[in-house]
Design a protein around this motif. Structure first.
Motif, PDB file in Angstrom:
ATOM      1  N   ARG A 340     -16.947   8.160   0.569  1.00  0.00           N
ATOM      2  CA  ARG A 340     -16.251   7.118   1.307  1.00  0.00           C
ATOM      3  C   ARG A 340     -16.979   5.783   1.272  1.00  0.00           C
ATOM      4  NH1 ARG A 340     -14.954   4.131   5.483  1.00  0.00           N
ATOM      5  NH2 ARG A 340     -12.801   4.197   6.284  1.00  0.00           N
ATOM      6  N   GLY A 341     -18.282   5.789   1.467  1.00  0.00           N
ATOM      7  CA  GLY A 341     -19.021   4.539   1.545  1.00  0.00           C
ATOM      8  C   GLY A 341     -18.960   3.729   0.268  1.00  0.00           C
ATOM      9  N   LEU A 342     -19.266   4.369  -0.857  1.00  0.00           N
ATOM     10  CA  LEU A 342     -19.267   3.654  -2.137  1.00  0.00           C
ATOM     11  C   LEU A 342     -17.858   3.280  -2.574  1.00  0.00           C
ATOM     12  CD1 LEU A 342     -22.013   5.633  -4.097  1.00  0.00           C
ATOM     13  CD2 LEU A 342     -22.152   3.289  -3.235  1.00  0.00           C
ATOM     14  N   LEU A 343     -16.891   4.168  -2.330  1.00  0.00           N
ATOM     15  CA  LEU A 343     -15.512   3.854  -2.708  1.00  0.00           C
ATOM     16  C   LEU A 343     -14.993   2.687  -1.866  1.00  0.00           C
ATOM     17  CD1 LEU A 343     -13.076   4.534  -4.428  1.00  0.00           C
ATOM     18  CD2 LEU A 343     -12.455   6.321  -2.772  1.00  0.00           C
ATOM     19  N   GLY A 344     -15.291   2.702  -0.576  1.00  0.00           N
ATOM     20  CA  GLY A 344     -14.898   1.579   0.280  1.00  0.00           C
ATOM     21  C   GLY A 344     -15.546   0.278  -0.168  1.00  0.00           C
ATOM     22  N   LEU A 345     -16.792   0.365  -0.604  1.00  0.00           N
ATOM     23  CA  LEU A 345     -17.503  -0.819  -1.100  1.00  0.00           C
ATOM     24  C   LEU A 345     -16.784  -1.387  -2.323  1.00  0.00           C
ATOM     25  CD1 LEU A 345     -20.343  -2.046  -0.185  1.00  0.00           C
ATOM     26  CD2 LEU A 345     -21.224  -0.983  -2.250  1.00  0.00           C
ATOM     27  N   ALA A 346     -16.416  -0.495  -3.252  1.00  0.00           N
ATOM     28  CA  ALA A 346     -15.737  -0.937  -4.471  1.00  0.00           C
ATOM     29  C   ALA A 346     -14.371  -1.546  -4.174  1.00  0.00           C
ATOM     30  CB  ALA A 346     -15.582   0.239  -5.435  1.00  0.00           C
ATOM     31  N   LEU A 347     -13.718  -1.038  -3.133  1.00  0.00           N
ATOM     32  CA  LEU A 347     -12.386  -1.544  -2.775  1.00  0.00           C
ATOM     33  C   LEU A 347     -12.452  -2.766  -1.861  1.00  0.00           C
ATOM     34  CD1 LEU A 347     -10.619   1.870  -2.094  1.00  0.00           C
ATOM     35  CD2 LEU A 347     -10.354   0.421  -4.116  1.00  0.00           C
ATOM     36  N   GLY A 348     -13.646  -3.132  -1.445  1.00  0.00           N
ATOM     37  CA  GLY A 348     -13.796  -4.295  -0.571  1.00  0.00           C
ATOM     38  C   GLY A 348     -13.331  -4.053   0.851  1.00  0.00           C
ATOM     39  N   VAL A 349     -13.320  -2.787   1.268  1.00  0.00           N
ATOM     40  CA  VAL A 349     -12.901  -2.461   2.626  1.00  0.00           C
ATOM     41  C   VAL A 349     -13.959  -2.934   3.605  1.00  0.00           C
ATOM     42  CG1 VAL A 349     -12.366  -0.581   4.228  1.00  0.00           C
ATOM     43  CG2 VAL A 349     -11.533  -0.491   1.868  1.00  0.00           C
ATOM     44  N   VAL A 350     -13.549  -3.624   4.641  1.00  0.00           N
ATOM     45  CA  VAL A 350     -14.468  -4.141   5.653  1.00  0.00           C
ATOM     46  C   VAL A 350     -14.592  -3.116   6.772  1.00  0.00           C
ATOM     47  CG1 VAL A 350     -14.911  -5.984   7.320  1.00  0.00           C
ATOM     48  CG2 VAL A 350     -13.838  -6.515   5.112  1.00  0.00           C
ATOM     49  N   PRO A 351     -15.807  -2.630   7.054  1.00  0.00           N
ATOM     50  CA  PRO A 351     -15.977  -1.648   8.134  1.00  0.00           C
ATOM     51  C   PRO A 351     -15.441  -2.174   9.461  1.00  0.00           C
ATOM     52  CG  PRO A 351     -17.986  -1.841   6.829  1.00  0.00           C
ATOM     53  CD  PRO A 351     -17.073  -2.938   6.369  1.00  0.00           C
ATOM     54  N   GLY A 352     -14.723  -1.306  10.154  1.00  0.00           N
ATOM     55  CA  GLY A 352     -14.177  -1.688  11.453  1.00  0.00           C
ATOM     56  C   GLY A 352     -12.801  -2.320  11.393  1.00  0.00           C
ATOM     57  N   ARG A 353     -12.306  -2.565  10.177  1.00  0.00           N
ATOM     58  CA  ARG A 353     -10.974  -3.143  10.039  1.00  0.00           C
ATOM     59  C   ARG A 353     -10.075  -2.178   9.267  1.00  0.00           C
ATOM     60  NH1 ARG A 353     -12.017  -9.418   8.089  1.00  0.00           N
ATOM     61  NH2 ARG A 353     -13.468 -10.009   9.764  1.00  0.00           N
ATOM     62  N   PRO A 354      -8.774  -2.161   9.548  1.00  0.00           N
ATOM     63  CA  PRO A 354      -7.865  -1.285   8.800  1.00  0.00           C
ATOM     64  C   PRO A 354      -7.877  -1.649   7.315  1.00  0.00           C
ATOM     65  CG  PRO A 354      -6.798  -2.162  10.768  1.00  0.00           C
ATOM     66  CD  PRO A 354      -8.087  -2.915  10.614  1.00  0.00           C
ATOM     67  N   ALA A 355      -7.888  -0.645   6.482  1.00  0.00           N
ATOM     68  CA  ALA A 355      -7.896  -0.895   5.036  1.00  0.00           C
ATOM     69  C   ALA A 355      -6.492  -1.223   4.550  1.00  0.00           C
ATOM     70  CB  ALA A 355      -8.417   0.333   4.298  1.00  0.00           C
ATOM     71  N   PRO A 356      -6.332  -2.313   3.806  1.00  0.00           N
ATOM     72  CA  PRO A 356      -5.008  -2.613   3.239  1.00  0.00           C
ATOM     73  C   PRO A 356      -4.665  -1.615   2.128  1.00  0.00           C
ATOM     74  CG  PRO A 356      -6.651  -4.131   2.381  1.00  0.00           C
ATOM     75  CD  PRO A 356      -7.342  -3.315   3.429  1.00  0.00           C
ATOM     76  N   ARG A 357      -3.391  -1.371   1.924  1.00  0.00           N
ATOM     77  CA  ARG A 357      -2.993  -0.436   0.873  1.00  0.00           C
ATOM     78  C   ARG A 357      -3.310  -1.032  -0.490  1.00  0.00           C
ATOM     79  NH1 ARG A 357      -0.579   4.142   0.438  1.00  0.00           N
ATOM     80  NH2 ARG A 357       0.662   4.720  -1.377  1.00  0.00           N
ATOM     81  N   VAL A 358      -3.953  -0.234  -1.350  1.00  0.00           N
ATOM     82  CA  VAL A 358      -4.336  -0.687  -2.686  1.00  0.00           C
ATOM     83  C   VAL A 358      -3.105  -0.628  -3.586  1.00  0.00           C
ATOM     84  CG1 VAL A 358      -5.834  -0.277  -4.660  1.00  0.00           C
ATOM     85  CG2 VAL A 358      -6.687   0.149  -2.336  1.00  0.00           C
ATOM     86  N   VAL A 359      -2.767  -1.777  -4.194  1.00  0.00           N
ATOM     87  CA  VAL A 359      -1.576  -1.863  -5.047  1.00  0.00           C
ATOM     88  C   VAL A 359      -1.938  -2.162  -6.488  1.00  0.00           C
ATOM     89  CG1 VAL A 359       0.607  -3.062  -5.419  1.00  0.00           C
ATOM     90  CG2 VAL A 359      -0.172  -2.613  -3.087  1.00  0.00           C
ATOM     91  N   ALA A 360      -2.824  -3.117  -6.693  1.00  0.00           N
ATOM     92  CA  ALA A 360      -3.188  -3.542  -8.056  1.00  0.00           C
ATOM     93  C   ALA A 360      -4.704  -3.534  -8.199  1.00  0.00           C
ATOM     94  CB  ALA A 360      -2.630  -4.933  -8.342  1.00  0.00           C
ATOM     95  N   PRO A 361      -5.305  -2.370  -8.436  1.00  0.00           N
ATOM     96  CA  PRO A 361      -6.763  -2.288  -8.508  1.00  0.00           C
ATOM     97  C   PRO A 361      -7.322  -3.029  -9.722  1.00  0.00           C
ATOM     98  CG  PRO A 361      -5.771  -0.207  -9.187  1.00  0.00           C
ATOM     99  CD  PRO A 361      -4.663  -1.053  -8.650  1.00  0.00           C
TER     100      PRO A 361
END
Length: 408
Positions: A340-361
């Protein structure tokens, strides 16, 4: 602080409690630690690790019990064998009680330090005496003792408990120097296993007690193997010592342990040691015959957590080999800690905020998603852990949907 066995009789156990209620039965259980019968010792050890220290929570009964346990460390009877009371490692032989008691003290110290940090309190703030509130405590104890009393089921929601638990933390911080002093003679014990566990307990107690770095030179002179060497380095990590000299150690396990020091969070050599270790996660998990208590689970989990904390989204491309190795190793049960940590990092997910749905990686993000898709051990199970991880990161939870997104 008195760590002698007579604390068993000088403590008013009826005015304290543990995870399951009043601790009036504590003398009976604690006396069992020195029983000639192994089943009695095992029962008493189970009491320590279930009632007195329960799932990382300490209670008013914890400080006097810790002091009692510390008074047993040099007792010859502490060499008696005892099995894991929870059957967590049925294939392992019984270990000397002394090792189990050292582990208990280390776990208590770590739990208290974490609970203090959770309260965002400095040691100075904590050591401001929270007061006794005897009348209120007596009322709580009466309700605990009478499970049929009105409102007994709501007792753990009583606001007075915050003061009571803070008092327990206060008492443990005050006891830390005495506990550390009781452990100190074992740092040069002739048995390497005792030295290793004493070193680990010392590091944890230094973290709790605000003590200066404990002198581990005697233990270092006697260290015979990787397990002992790592225990010394990890004790320095917990106690706030300088581990930078170990970043050039020839043993990759020692280098990685040294890199876990928070003081080296911005050191590229330390970060490189973590990356190197995680290039082969299975090898890292097999480093130790007797895994140090510093690691609450697989060794790789702590390495991953430290690496994530020290990395930025811009590092994702460089971290891709590490993520691929982890994705090939992970199972549905370990997806949270491994991925989760590294994948979230790659997706630019900000801790504590809802993750936006990935559409165009991006290309790098597609490579990360492909690593998850290709991790055969992650799929084909009804365990929902992986699904929760993917959902929390705004990703589809089905393998084919994720494969489609990875190939866009």
């Amino acid at each position: 602080m008195d760590t002698r066995a007579d604390i068993l009789h000088s403590t008013d156990w009826s005015r304290t409690f543990h995870a399951y209620g009043p601790a009036s039965e504590a003398p009976e259980f604690l006396a069992g630690l020195l029983s000639e019968r192994e089943e009695e010792r095992e029962r008493a050890l189970g009491y320590l690790n279930s009632a007195i220290l329960h799932q990382g929570t300490i209670y008013p009964a914890t400080p006097p019990v810790a002091l009692f346990v510390a008074g047993l460390l040099t007792d010859p009877r502490a060499q008696a064998p005892v099995c894991d009371p929870f059957g967590g490692a049925p294939d392992l032989p019984a270990a000397p009680l002394r090792l189990r008691l050292l582990d208990f003290l280390a776990d208590v110290a770590r739990a208290a330090a974490e609970l203090t940090a959770d309260r965002s309190m400095t040691r100075l703030e904590l050591l401001a005496d929270p007061g006794d509130r005897r009348d209120g405590v007596d009322a709580l104890l009466s309700r605990m003792a009478d499970s049929d009393a009105e409102g007994a089921e709501d007792i753990w929601e009583d606001p007075l408990l915050d003061t009571v638990f803070r008092r327990a933390l206060y008492d443990l911080h005050l006891a830390a120097p005495a506990l550390l002093e009781a452990v100190r003679p074992l740092l040069t014990h002739p048995d390497g296993r005792v030295r290793q566990h004493a070193v680990a307990a010392s590091g944890a107690l230094c973290r709790l007690g605000g003590e200066p770095e404990v002198d581990l030179s005697g233990a270092a002179d006697l260290a015979e193997n990787r397990d002992e060497g790592a225990a010394i380095v990890l004790a320095l990590v917990e106690g706030g010592g300088d581990t930078s000299e170990f970043l050039s150690h020839p043993d990759p396990a020692i280098r990685a342990c040294a890199a876990l020091s928070g003081d080296l969070a911005g050191d590229p050599v330390a970060t490189g040691a973590l990356r190197d270790a995680l290039a082969d996660p299975c090898a890292a998990d097999a480093w130790f015959r007797d895994r140090p208590g510093f690691f609450p689970g697989h060794v790789r989990f702590s390495l991953v957590a430290a690496l994530v904390e020290r990395s930025q989204p811009g590092d994702a491309a460089d971290l891709l080999p590490v993520f691929r190795a982890l994705a090939a190793t992970a199972s549905p049960f370990t997806a949270e800690a491994d991925l989760r940590g590294l994948l979230g990092l790659a997706l630019g997910v900000v801790p504590g905020r809802p993750a936006p749905r990935v559409v165009a990686p991006t290309e790098v993000q597609r490579a990360y998603l492909s690593a998850v898709v290709d991790g055969d051990r992650l799929w084909g199970s009804r365990v929902a852990n992986l699904s929760f991880v993917l959902s929390s990161l705004g990703l589809p939870q089905e393998r084919e949907e994720l494969r489609s997104l990875a190939t866009k």
